[in-house]
Structures are given as C-alpha cells and as structure tokens.
Design a protein around this motif. Structure first.
Motif, mmCIF file in Angstrom:
data_model
loop_
_atom_site.group_PDB
_atom_site.id
_atom_site.type_symbol
_atom_site.label_atom_id
_atom_site.label_comp_id
_atom_site.label_asym_id
_atom_site.label_seq_id
_atom_site.Cartn_x
_atom_site.Cartn_y
_atom_site.Cartn_z
ATOM 1 N N ALA A 144 -26.347 17.832 0.472
ATOM 2 C CA ALA A 144 -26.357 17.416 -0.931
ATOM 3 C C ALA A 144 -25.033 16.740 -1.300
ATOM 4 C CB ALA A 144 -26.609 18.617 -1.832
ATOM 5 N N TYR A 145 -23.932 17.255 -0.783
ATOM 6 C CA TYR A 145 -22.614 16.661 -1.033
ATOM 7 C C TYR A 145 -22.550 15.238 -0.488
ATOM 8 C CZ TYR A 145 -17.502 16.169 -0.780
ATOM 9 O OH TYR A 145 -16.212 15.732 -0.916
ATOM 10 N N VAL A 164 -24.328 8.261 -3.442
ATOM 11 C CA VAL A 164 -24.644 7.742 -4.777
ATOM 12 C C VAL A 164 -23.391 7.120 -5.396
ATOM 13 C CG1 VAL A 164 -25.306 8.418 -7.128
ATOM 14 C CG2 VAL A 164 -26.584 9.287 -5.172
ATOM 15 N N ALA A 165 -22.245 7.782 -5.210
ATOM 16 C CA ALA A 165 -20.990 7.217 -5.715
ATOM 17 C C ALA A 165 -20.658 5.913 -4.993
ATOM 18 C CB ALA A 165 -19.857 8.230 -5.534
ATOM 19 N N LEU A 166 -20.957 5.842 -3.713
ATOM 20 C CA LEU A 166 -20.735 4.612 -2.945
ATOM 21 C C LEU A 166 -21.670 3.505 -3.430
ATOM 22 C CD1 LEU A 166 -18.963 3.663 -0.594
ATOM 23 C CD2 LEU A 166 -20.819 4.278 0.937
ATOM 24 N N ALA A 168 -19.572 18.137 -7.669
ATOM 25 C CA ALA A 168 -18.407 17.573 -8.365
ATOM 26 C C ALA A 168 -18.361 16.043 -8.320
ATOM 27 C CB ALA A 168 -17.127 18.172 -7.797
ATOM 28 N N PRO A 169 -18.700 15.382 -7.204
ATOM 29 C CA PRO A 169 -18.611 13.909 -7.209
ATOM 30 C C PRO A 169 -19.539 13.250 -8.215
ATOM 31 C CG PRO A 169 -18.796 14.720 -4.964
ATOM 32 C CD PRO A 169 -19.003 15.891 -5.868
ATOM 33 N N ILE A 170 -20.685 13.840 -8.468
ATOM 34 C CA ILE A 170 -21.641 13.219 -9.371
ATOM 35 C C ILE A 170 -21.206 13.360 -10.833
ATOM 36 C CG2 ILE A 170 -23.269 15.070 -9.849
ATOM 37 C CD1 ILE A 170 -24.415 11.757 -8.586
ATOM 38 N N LYS A 171 -20.371 14.363 -11.114
ATOM 39 C CA LYS A 171 -19.934 14.586 -12.499
ATOM 40 C C LYS A 171 -18.976 13.505 -12.984
ATOM 41 C CE LYS A 171 -20.653 19.522 -12.419
ATOM 42 N NZ LYS A 171 -20.052 20.850 -12.477
ATOM 43 N N GLY A 172 -18.271 12.862 -12.077
ATOM 44 C CA GLY A 172 -17.343 11.798 -12.467
ATOM 45 C C GLY A 172 -17.969 10.423 -12.503
ATOM 46 N N LEU A 173 -19.222 10.293 -12.082
ATOM 47 C CA LEU A 173 -19.857 8.974 -12.032
ATOM 48 C C LEU A 173 -20.060 8.303 -13.390
ATOM 49 C CD1 LEU A 173 -22.470 9.093 -9.167
ATOM 50 C CD2 LEU A 173 -20.238 8.026 -9.227
ATOM 51 N N PRO A 174 -20.442 9.009 -14.438
ATOM 52 C CA PRO A 174 -20.592 8.303 -15.716
ATOM 53 C C PRO A 174 -19.299 7.624 -16.167
ATOM 54 C CG PRO A 174 -21.671 10.426 -15.846
ATOM 55 C CD PRO A 174 -20.928 10.402 -14.548
ATOM 56 N N PHE A 189 -14.986 2.559 -3.328
ATOM 57 C CA PHE A 189 -15.338 2.667 -1.909
ATOM 58 C C PHE A 189 -14.503 3.722 -1.196
ATOM 59 C CE2 PHE A 189 -17.258 -1.489 -2.637
ATOM 60 C CZ PHE A 189 -18.454 -1.329 -1.974
ATOM 61 N N LYS A 190 -13.231 3.814 -1.521
ATOM 62 C CA LYS A 190 -12.325 4.716 -0.809
ATOM 63 C C LYS A 190 -12.677 6.187 -1.042
ATOM 64 C CE LYS A 190 -7.648 6.362 -1.065
ATOM 65 N NZ LYS A 190 -7.717 7.354 -2.074
ATOM 66 N N ASN A 191 -12.871 6.582 -2.295
ATOM 67 C CA ASN A 191 -13.103 8.001 -2.610
ATOM 68 C C ASN A 191 -14.365 8.569 -1.955
ATOM 69 O OD1 ASN A 191 -10.744 8.138 -4.053
ATOM 70 N ND2 ASN A 191 -11.715 7.781 -6.025
ATOM 71 N N PRO A 192 -15.525 7.900 -2.028
ATOM 72 C CA PRO A 192 -16.701 8.474 -1.354
ATOM 73 C C PRO A 192 -16.564 8.500 0.173
ATOM 74 C CG PRO A 192 -17.396 6.918 -3.015
ATOM 75 C CD PRO A 192 -15.918 6.796 -2.898
ATOM 76 N N ILE A 193 -15.967 7.477 0.743
ATOM 77 C CA ILE A 193 -15.812 7.464 2.200
ATOM 78 C C ILE A 193 -14.878 8.590 2.633
ATOM 79 C CG2 ILE A 193 -14.856 6.145 4.130
ATOM 80 C CD1 ILE A 193 -16.008 3.632 2.734
ATOM 81 N N MET A 194 -13.776 8.779 1.931
ATOM 82 C CA MET A 194 -12.863 9.877 2.262
ATOM 83 C C MET A 194 -13.543 11.233 2.032
ATOM 84 S SD MET A 194 -10.214 8.435 3.403
ATOM 85 C CE MET A 194 -9.037 9.739 3.471
ATOM 86 N N GLY A 195 -14.388 11.328 1.017
ATOM 87 C CA GLY A 195 -15.124 12.564 0.753
ATOM 88 C C GLY A 195 -16.105 12.883 1.863
ATOM 89 N N ILE A 196 -16.804 11.854 2.370
ATOM 90 C CA ILE A 196 -17.752 12.074 3.456
ATOM 91 C C ILE A 196 -17.017 12.505 4.724
ATOM 92 C CG2 ILE A 196 -19.376 10.912 4.994
ATOM 93 C CD1 ILE A 196 -20.303 9.291 2.534
#
Length: 167
Positions: free
Chosen positions: A144-145, A151-153, A81-87, A112-119
């Motif tokens: 993989a997540y 990648v989002a970071l 799901a995180p990679i689908k919002g990157l474009p 920066f906030k969303n990927p760090i909170m996701g991790i």
C-alpha cells in the motif's frame, strides 16, 4: 576634627524580598473540581507516592498479539502519510503554472525525488514494525505504501505533461 559621614542604609527592593520569601499557598475554592487524573492538592505527599506506585503496578504488560496489532496500526499510519500531503502538493503545482520557471522546475524535481526516495527506503521505513508473527500484514502495508508513492509520482508526471515536457 573627625567628621562622621552618614552612610545611608540601603534596604533590598520589594521584589527581592518577595523572591526570598514567597507567599503562602492559598487553597483553591472547593467549587472547582480537580481535573481527571490529578489528585487534590490537599492530599499528603506520602499518599501521592502510594497512589503512583499502585498505578504503576496495576498496569499490565501488553501481550504479543496486542503489540503486533499496535505495530500494524502504526505501520498503516506511515503507509498512508504520502497520500496526505498530495492535496497541498497538487495545489502548489497548479498554482506554479505551466511555464518553465525555476519554481515550477523545483516543484517537478521534488515531485519525482520524494516518491522515488520513499520507494527505495520502504524497507527502512517499516523495519521497526516488522516481527515474525506480523510479516504478512506488514507486507500488505508495504505494498500500500508503494502504491501511495506511485500515486504521488503520477502527480509529478501530470505536472510534466502539463508543462509540455512529455513527448
């Protein structure tokens, strides 16, 4: 001198009468077939109940292997799901420009906030999918997540570099 006043009788409007007595059901023309899974309206309600109970009893419970497979598939959907919002995020960052403005600063903050909170919430995101038998597969999905979040970071780092804020 008794005068009689004529009191007009008020009849209910037509729409009230229509609500109190709806029109009779009109059968549909036989040239239009019922959609798949819907019984004909001409079937009696008792046979509908029998069909429904028969359909319920015919379904078998999934095996533990099938449940594990389904849980792993759902976990992969969450992981990707995180990679689908990157474009969309990339286009928004590109369009916001490289100057220090409130919009571009907010975009960088969110990048920066969303990927760090996701991790940090990786365990919570996958705990509902993990069982004793699929622990190894879920570990691969978690890795993989985390890669997708990194990648989002990296997209956020690209934006900070484009703004000239990296040394």
């Amino acid at each position: 001198m008794s005068s009689q006043l004529a009191i007009p009788t008020l009849s209910a409007p037509r729409w009230v009468a229509d609500l109190n007595s709806p029109p009779a059901f009109k059968s549909k023309p036989s040239s239009i077939p019922d959609p798949p899974g819907y019984p004909s309206s001409q079937v009696s309600s008792s046979s509908k109940k029998k069909d429904a109970s028969k359909a319920i009893t015919q379904r078998k419970a999934p095996t533990p292997d099938e449940m594990d497979t389904l849980k792993v598939k759902k976990a992969w959907e969450v992981a990707l799901a995180p990679i689908k919002g990157l474009p969309m995020t990339g286009v928004m960052m590109y369009m916001s420009g490289n100057s220090l403005q409130i919009f571009s600063i907010m975009m960088v903050f969110m990048a920066f906030k969303n990927p760090i909170m996701g991790i940090l919430a990786t365990g919570q995101a996958f705990e509902r999918f993990e069982t004793e038998t699929n622990r190894q597969k879920i570990l691969q999905v978690k890795l993989a997540y985390i890669v997708m979040q990194l990648v989002a970071l990296a997209l956020g780092v690209w934006k900070v570099n484009a703004m000239g804020l990296l040394p």
